[in-house]
Scaffold this active site. Structure first.
Site, PDB file in Angstrom:
ATOM      1  N   TYR A   1      34.955  30.270  33.428  1.00 51.24           N
ATOM      2  CA  TYR A   1      36.330  30.793  33.499  1.00 51.24           C
ATOM      3  C   TYR A   1      36.983  30.839  32.119  1.00 51.24           C
ATOM      4  O   TYR A   1      37.819  31.709  31.854  1.00 51.24           O
ATOM      5  CB  TYR A   1      37.157  29.981  34.510  1.00 51.24           C
ATOM      6  CG  TYR A   1      36.735  30.320  35.923  1.00 51.24           C
ATOM      7  CD1 TYR A   1      35.852  29.506  36.636  1.00 51.24           C
ATOM      8  CD2 TYR A   1      37.146  31.514  36.524  1.00 51.24           C
ATOM      9  CE1 TYR A   1      35.425  29.845  37.897  1.00 51.24           C
ATOM     10  CE2 TYR A   1      36.717  31.863  37.792  1.00 51.24           C
ATOM     11  CZ  TYR A   1      35.849  31.039  38.476  1.00 51.24           C
ATOM     12  OH  TYR A   1      35.401  31.394  39.724  1.00 51.24           O
TER      13      TYR A   1
ATOM     14  N   ASN B   1      42.264  40.530  42.026  1.00 49.71           N
ATOM     15  CA  ASN B   1      41.922  40.254  40.628  1.00 49.71           C
ATOM     16  C   ASN B   1      42.638  39.005  40.126  1.00 49.71           C
ATOM     17  O   ASN B   1      43.774  38.717  40.532  1.00 49.71           O
ATOM     18  CB  ASN B   1      42.278  41.452  39.747  1.00 49.71           C
ATOM     19  CG  ASN B   1      41.514  42.704  40.161  1.00 49.71           C
ATOM     20  OD1 ASN B   1      40.463  42.599  40.789  1.00 49.71           O
ATOM     21  ND2 ASN B   1      42.052  43.869  39.831  1.00 49.71           N
TER      22      ASN B   1
ATOM     23  N   ASP C   1      42.976  38.630  36.789  1.00 44.74           N
ATOM     24  CA  ASP C   1      43.576  38.960  35.489  1.00 44.74           C
ATOM     25  C   ASP C   1      45.069  39.236  35.682  1.00 44.74           C
ATOM     26  O   ASP C   1      45.546  39.318  36.816  1.00 44.74           O
ATOM     27  CB  ASP C   1      42.858  40.184  34.867  1.00 44.74           C
ATOM     28  CG  ASP C   1      42.998  41.456  35.710  1.00 44.74           C
ATOM     29  OD1 ASP C   1      41.967  42.059  36.054  1.00 44.74           O
ATOM     30  OD2 ASP C   1      44.151  41.816  36.050  1.00 44.74           O
TER      31      ASP C   1
ATOM     32  N   HIS D   1      43.232  35.867  45.169  1.00 44.15           N
ATOM     33  CA  HIS D   1      42.126  34.996  44.727  1.00 44.15           C
ATOM     34  C   HIS D   1      42.486  34.155  43.525  1.00 44.15           C
ATOM     35  O   HIS D   1      41.601  33.626  42.856  1.00 44.15           O
ATOM     36  CB  HIS D   1      40.875  35.854  44.437  1.00 44.15           C
ATOM     37  CG  HIS D   1      40.307  36.473  45.681  1.00 44.15           C
ATOM     38  ND1 HIS D   1      39.475  37.552  45.664  1.00 44.15           N
ATOM     39  CD2 HIS D   1      40.485  36.154  46.986  1.00 44.15           C
ATOM     40  CE1 HIS D   1      39.144  37.874  46.900  1.00 44.15           C
ATOM     41  NE2 HIS D   1      39.753  37.050  47.726  1.00 44.15           N
TER      42      HIS D   1
HETATM   43  N1  APR Z   1      37.693  52.790  38.769  1.00 46.34           N
HETATM   44  C1  APR Z   1      37.778  52.509  40.089  1.00 46.34           C
HETATM   45  N2  APR Z   1      36.866  51.796  40.772  1.00 46.34           N
HETATM   46  C2  APR Z   1      35.801  51.364  40.062  1.00 46.34           C
HETATM   47  C3  APR Z   1      35.623  51.607  38.687  1.00 46.34           C
HETATM   48  C4  APR Z   1      36.631  52.361  38.038  1.00 46.34           C
HETATM   49  N3  APR Z   1      36.548  52.662  36.725  1.00 46.34           N
HETATM   50  N4  APR Z   1      34.450  51.038  38.297  1.00 46.34           N
HETATM   51  C5  APR Z   1      33.929  50.452  39.398  1.00 46.34           C
HETATM   52  N5  APR Z   1      34.724  50.651  40.458  1.00 46.34           N
HETATM   53  C6  APR Z   1      34.555  50.196  41.843  1.00 46.34           C
HETATM   54  C7  APR Z   1      33.121  49.980  42.274  1.00 46.34           C
HETATM   55  O1  APR Z   1      32.568  51.203  42.740  1.00 46.34           O
HETATM   56  C8  APR Z   1      33.296  48.955  43.380  1.00 46.34           C
HETATM   57  O2  APR Z   1      33.496  49.594  44.625  1.00 46.34           O
HETATM   58  O3  APR Z   1      35.175  48.936  41.951  1.00 46.34           O
HETATM   59  C9  APR Z   1      34.565  48.201  42.991  1.00 46.34           C
HETATM   60  C10 APR Z   1      34.284  46.816  42.471  1.00 46.34           C
HETATM   61  O4  APR Z   1      33.759  46.071  43.539  1.00 46.34           O
HETATM   62  P1  APR Z   1      33.417  44.522  43.292  1.00 46.34           P
HETATM   63  O5  APR Z   1      32.676  44.390  41.996  1.00 46.34           O
HETATM   64  O6  APR Z   1      32.792  44.020  44.551  1.00 46.34           O
HETATM   65  O7  APR Z   1      34.837  43.852  43.054  1.00 46.34           O
HETATM   66  P2  APR Z   1      35.881  43.421  44.178  1.00 46.34           P
HETATM   67  O8  APR Z   1      35.820  44.341  45.345  1.00 46.34           O
HETATM   68  O9  APR Z   1      37.182  43.255  43.495  1.00 46.34           O
HETATM   69  O10 APR Z   1      35.323  41.964  44.614  1.00 46.34           O
HETATM   70  C11 APR Z   1      36.123  41.228  45.528  1.00 46.34           C
HETATM   71  O11 APR Z   1      34.656  39.347  45.200  1.00 46.34           O
HETATM   72  O12 APR Z   1      33.499  38.121  43.668  1.00 46.34           O
HETATM   73  C12 APR Z   1      34.613  38.118  44.455  1.00 46.34           C
HETATM   74  O13 APR Z   1      36.620  36.998  44.105  1.00 46.34           O
HETATM   75  C13 APR Z   1      35.844  38.035  43.607  1.00 46.34           C
HETATM   76  O14 APR Z   1      37.931  39.214  43.875  1.00 46.34           O
HETATM   77  C14 APR Z   1      36.531  39.372  43.850  1.00 46.34           C
HETATM   78  C15 APR Z   1      36.003  39.772  45.218  1.00 46.34           C
END
Ligand code: APR
Length: 229
Positions: A55, A89, A91, A106
């Site tokens: 972190y 997020n 951030d 989260h």
């Molecule tokens: N603009 C929009 N979407 C995007 C971009 C972009 N430039 N780049 C990637 N993505 C999309 C991907 O296609 C994907 O569907 O963002 C999504 C990211 O998915 P994850 O990596 O699974 O992130 P998230 O959904 O926020 O994860 C949820 O999982 O690990 C835990 O606690 C953590 O809050 C997080 C939770």
């Protein structure tokens, strides 16, 4: 006439163009690290220094990151709509962009908390959290983050906010992680929903959904322009 309510549900994808890694894309954080080693209570018990370092690295990246056009476009929406951001997020890019109403499901990388009393939350002073830094009750300080296997304390509040949505935007989330991803099910069926994600596909379990297969940096400003017309 009361302003229409827009609920915006964001994930790591909205921060991707600000240089912060997502989790499940190629090159994502969970390709580099095992969740079990850095983001679970068991990991914290077993090797707190590794968890703190994980972190600390993400905090340094977040501190230097700047909002992108998607974050700023959501601020613009506040001119005409009652906007509530619900983000997965950790951030603070929505804060840096100037959004007013932000709920972090989260946790927040800019805060730390007691590891024996969840109500003792402190703003981070420096960039790093170190072993030996203790809360007022003498326990090791931990990141103010919801780890896998831990409860999501703000979920009930988020769910009741979702029931009030006139419009629901889903930006940059794979909708993989529950209970957060279940937020969509609390939104009124008739409320128009928009999903902005370059690799999104339509989800038959979500009624009234428009999929915008674009990056957030391009798709969100375009969507906001349309909504403000
Ligand atoms: N603009 C929009 N979407 C995007 C971009 C972009 N430039 N780049 C990637 N993505 C999309 C991907 O296609 C994907 O569907 O963002 C999504 C990211 O998915 P994850 O990596 O699974 O992130 P998230 O959904 O926020 O994860 C949820 O999982 O690990 C835990 O606690 C953590 O809050 C997080 C939770």
């Amino acid at each position: 006439m009361a302003r229409k309510k827009i609920i915006v549900f964001t994930g790591a994808g909205i921060s991707a163009e600000s240089g912060l890694k997502t989790f499940r894309d190629s090159g994502g954080l969970w390709e580099e690290y095992n969740v079990e080693d850095v983001a679970t209570p068991e990991a914290w018990e077993k090797n707190p220094a590794l968890v703190l370092d994980f972190y600390n690295l993400r905090r340094r990246q977040a501190v230097n990151a700047k909002p992108n056009p998607a974050h700023y476009a959501l601020v613009k929406l506040e001119k005409r709509f009652d906007v509530q951001i619900i983000t997965q997020n950790i951030d603070d890019l929505h804060e840096k962009a100037g959004s007013k109403n932000i709920l972090h499901l989260h946790g927040e990388i800019t805060k730390c908390r007691s590891s024996v009393d969840d109500s003792l939350v402190y703003p981070m002073k420096g960039k790093d959290l170190k072993l030996g830094q203790r809360c007022e009750k003498g326990s090791q300080l931990r990141p103010h983050i919801v780890w896998f296997g831990e409860a999501v304390p703000m979920m009930e509040v988020a769910a009741s906010l979702a029931t009030t949505a006139d419009l629901f935007l889903i930006i940059g989330t794979s909708l993989n992680v529950y209970p957060a991803a279940g937020l969509v099910n609390y939104v009124p069926e008739i409320a128009p929903k928009y999903l902005v994600d370059p690799s999104a596909f339509s989800k038959d379990y979500i009624q009234n959904l428009t999929v915008i297969k674009e990056t957030a940096g391009k798709g969100v400003p375009e969507l906001v322009e349309k909504l403000l017309k």
